[in-house]
Design a protein around this motif. Structure first.
Motif, PDB file in Angstrom:
ATOM      1  N   UNK A   3     -14.967  56.764  76.064  1.00  0.00           N
ATOM      2  CA  UNK A   3     -15.698  57.811  76.802  1.00  0.00           C
ATOM      3  C   UNK A   3     -15.943  57.361  78.238  1.00  0.00           C
ATOM      4  N   UNK A   4     -16.257  56.044  78.437  1.00  0.00           N
ATOM      5  CA  UNK A   4     -16.481  55.529  79.786  1.00  0.00           C
ATOM      6  C   UNK A   4     -15.202  55.601  80.611  1.00  0.00           C
ATOM      7  N   UNK A   5     -14.061  55.287  79.990  1.00  0.00           N
ATOM      8  CA  UNK A   5     -12.784  55.368  80.695  1.00  0.00           C
ATOM      9  C   UNK A   5     -12.473  56.793  81.110  1.00  0.00           C
ATOM     10  N   UNK A   6     -12.729  57.729  80.202  1.00  0.00           N
ATOM     11  CA  UNK A   6     -12.501  59.129  80.533  1.00  0.00           C
ATOM     12  C   UNK A   6     -13.421  59.577  81.659  1.00  0.00           C
ATOM     13  N   UNK A   7     -14.653  59.092  81.662  1.00  0.00           N
ATOM     14  CA  UNK A   7     -15.598  59.435  82.738  1.00  0.00           C
ATOM     15  C   UNK A   7     -15.095  58.907  84.089  1.00  0.00           C
ATOM     16  N   UNK A   8     -14.594  57.639  84.090  1.00  0.00           N
ATOM     17  CA  UNK A   8     -14.034  57.101  85.336  1.00  0.00           C
ATOM     18  C   UNK A   8     -12.826  57.915  85.794  1.00  0.00           C
ATOM     19  N   UNK A   9     -11.987  58.295  84.852  1.00  0.00           N
ATOM     20  CA  UNK A   9     -10.832  59.104  85.187  1.00  0.00           C
ATOM     21  C   UNK A   9     -11.245  60.444  85.775  1.00  0.00           C
ATOM     22  N   UNK A  10     -12.306  61.033  85.239  1.00  0.00           N
ATOM     23  CA  UNK A  10     -12.775  62.330  85.755  1.00  0.00           C
ATOM     24  C   UNK A  10     -13.228  62.199  87.206  1.00  0.00           C
ATOM     25  N   UNK A  11     -13.906  61.076  87.534  1.00  0.00           N
ATOM     26  CA  UNK A  11     -14.327  60.875  88.925  1.00  0.00           C
ATOM     27  C   UNK A  11     -13.104  60.731  89.837  1.00  0.00           C
ATOM     28  N   UNK A  12     -12.104  59.987  89.336  1.00  0.00           N
ATOM     29  CA  UNK A  12     -10.884  59.818  90.140  1.00  0.00           C
ATOM     30  C   UNK A  12     -10.176  61.151  90.355  1.00  0.00           C
ATOM     31  N   UNK A  14     -11.558  64.097  90.336  1.00  0.00           N
ATOM     32  CA  UNK A  14     -12.383  64.918  91.249  1.00  0.00           C
ATOM     33  C   UNK A  14     -12.036  64.584  92.694  1.00  0.00           C
ATOM     34  N   UNK A  15     -11.980  63.278  93.002  1.00  0.00           N
ATOM     35  CA  UNK A  15     -11.659  62.866  94.365  1.00  0.00           C
ATOM     36  C   UNK A  15     -10.232  63.259  94.740  1.00  0.00           C
ATOM     37  N   UNK A 180     -16.406  71.181  91.467  1.00  0.00           N
ATOM     38  CA  UNK A 180     -15.459  70.345  90.729  1.00  0.00           C
ATOM     39  C   UNK A 180     -16.178  69.445  89.733  1.00  0.00           C
ATOM     40  N   UNK A 181     -17.330  68.898  90.151  1.00  0.00           N
ATOM     41  CA  UNK A 181     -18.087  68.011  89.258  1.00  0.00           C
ATOM     42  C   UNK A 181     -18.561  68.771  88.023  1.00  0.00           C
TER      43      UNK A 181
END
Length: 454
Positions: A3-12, A14-15, A180-181
């Motif tokens: 879940x943490x990896x997916x969260x980091x991917x979502x931030x990437x 978004x940018x 986007x967020x």
């Protein structure tokens, strides 16, 4: 951990998506300005009663400059889309934009400093703007050939030595990220719920699903990166090729004629009543070609004509063509100018000076035979594949005769040109001479630079 990896991917993502949206927005804005400049300003410039100015609101028949149009378009976008913003700022704002046209905060000052040394790159940062987390994205707005003359000659221009590729200003786009967020967090919430349901169904099934999901997201990220890179490369290559095409066309034809051809207009001829034409020929060039190696002869001719081209550009004259060792230039077209004869006279005298310099440097003795005439001509483009801008009329033929009947090292002018210049330059009367196809004509030799005006 997953879940943490997916969260980091979502931030990437978004940018990445925000940067891609900003790049598209900047390209759309540039396209709108180019369309306005080429399709509106270029056509209206020749229309009577139309003035292209930043102060068009207060002027009958006024339309905005391309930069003014761009700035007001950005203001309209900023006002209509809450949180979004578009700005054009510079280290060299015009006097009427001193208060609003320069950098307003640290981001804009840093963007100018970075992009002036890296004009092909982009400068961005994520900051809080009007209480919303936003992407601030800036790119350099560089000088193009079509902009140089206007910016260097405008009476209020803060800088008069612009060159192609110089950074004129910075285009900034501000895009809020909360939309986007929110969407990404919503998608993440659905994904977490899906993972929990899989966990309930069985640990083994959950592990398999997570592994497959990770693979899918990795592939998706790679695909987004690849497609974004391909799009950026394609757009950049298109811009480079278009710039090359525009530069090549401007080297062959006058800017106004090149613009007509790019817009798809049929090449047409036009009449000009007050034009001065110059023909110059290198004396004894044919004999010289018998003793010079071909590559040295071509190099020498190229050096001479390149020096003449520089003079021509500096005096805002129109080089028509070169044929062998003959050089033809005109003044008063395609833009009419009252000092057409004065400009050509200055050109002729400076050509002689340049040839004297080359003679001294190379220890040779080359002389020019120059002829000048003033009168009406017809000018236009001929050809469909290899364009050429050419002149026709009796005034052209007479100028050619002035050259062929002149003397080595002399500048022979007709009586019509003499009448336009006699109060500004010194002449030696040659008297009446027999001119092939014209009979007896009274001609003069142009002797010196303009007489100082009292």
């Amino acid at each position: 951990m997953t879940i943490f990896s997916v969260w980091q991917l979502s931030e990437h993502l978004i940018q990445s998506q925000a940067l891609q949206n900003a790049e598209v927005s900047v390209e759309n804005l540039k396209t709108a300005r180019t369309l306005y400049s080429d399709s509106v300003v270029a056509r209206m410039r020749e229309q009577p009663g139309i003035t292209i100015t930043h102060d068009y609101h207060n002027m009958d028949g006024g339309i905005p400059l391309p930069a003014t149009y761009f700035i007001e378009l950005g203001e309209e976008i900023s006002n209509s889309q809450k949180g979004s913003g578009v700005r054009l700022f510079s280290n060299h704002p015009f006097p009427w934009r001193q208060e609003t046209g320069g950098a307003r905060d640290d981001f804009e000052r840093e963007a100018i400093a970075f992009l002036e040394t890296n004009p092909e790159a982009a400068f961005s940062n994520i900051e809080t703007v009007t209480n919303r987390l936003s992407l601030r994205y800036a790119v350099a707005d560089v000088m193009k050939p079509s902009c140089i003359a206007c910016h260097n000659s405008h009476p209020d221009s803060p800088k008069r030595d612009w060159k192609v590729g110089d950074v004129r200003g910075i285009i900034e786009v501000v895009q809020p990220l909360d939309g986007l967020i929110s969407q990404t967090q919503f998608d993440l919430f659905k994904l977490v719920a899906f993972l929990i349901s899989l966990f309930v169904l069985g640990l083994s099934g959950l592990v398999i699903a997570i592994r497959r999901l990770n693979k899918i997201t990795e592939n998706l990220e790679l695909e987004v990166i690849e497609r974004t890179a391909d799009l950026v490369d394609a757009n950049q290559q298109l811009l480079v090729e278009q710039e090359k095409s525009d530069n090549l066309l401007l080297n062959i034809l006058p800017p106004q004629i090149a613009t007509q051809l790019k817009n798809g207009s049929e090449p047409v001829a036009d009449g000009f009543g007050d034009v001065t034409i110059l023909f110059a020929d290198i004396v004894g060039f044919t004999k010289m070609s018998e003793s010079y190696p071909p590559h040295e002869l071509v190099a020498l001719l190229n050096e001479i004509f390149s020096a003449f081209d520089t003079l021509c550009e500096g005096l805002r004259l129109e080089k028509i063509k070169t044929i062998g060792d003959a050089y033809m230039v005109a003044s008063g077209l395609p833009e009419r100018r009252p000092d057409h004869a004065v400009a050509i006279a200055e050109m002729a005298l400076m050509m002689q000076q340049e040839l004297q310099r080359i003679n001294a440097e190379k220890n040779i003795n080359i002389r020019l035979r120059i002829g000048i005439n003033s009168g009406p001509v017809v000018a236009g483009v001929i050809g469909k594949k290899k364009f050429i801008y050419d002149l026709w009329g009796d005034a052209v033929n007479t100028a050619s005769r002035m050259e062929s009947h002149s003397l080595p090292g002399k500048i022979q002018v007709t009586a019509s040109t003499y009448e336009l210049l006699k109060n500004r330059f010194e002449f030696q009367a040659r008297g009446e001479i027999e001119i092939k196809g014209k009979g007896k004509m009274k001609t003069y030799f142009l002797e010196s630079s303009p007489v100082p005006m009292l």
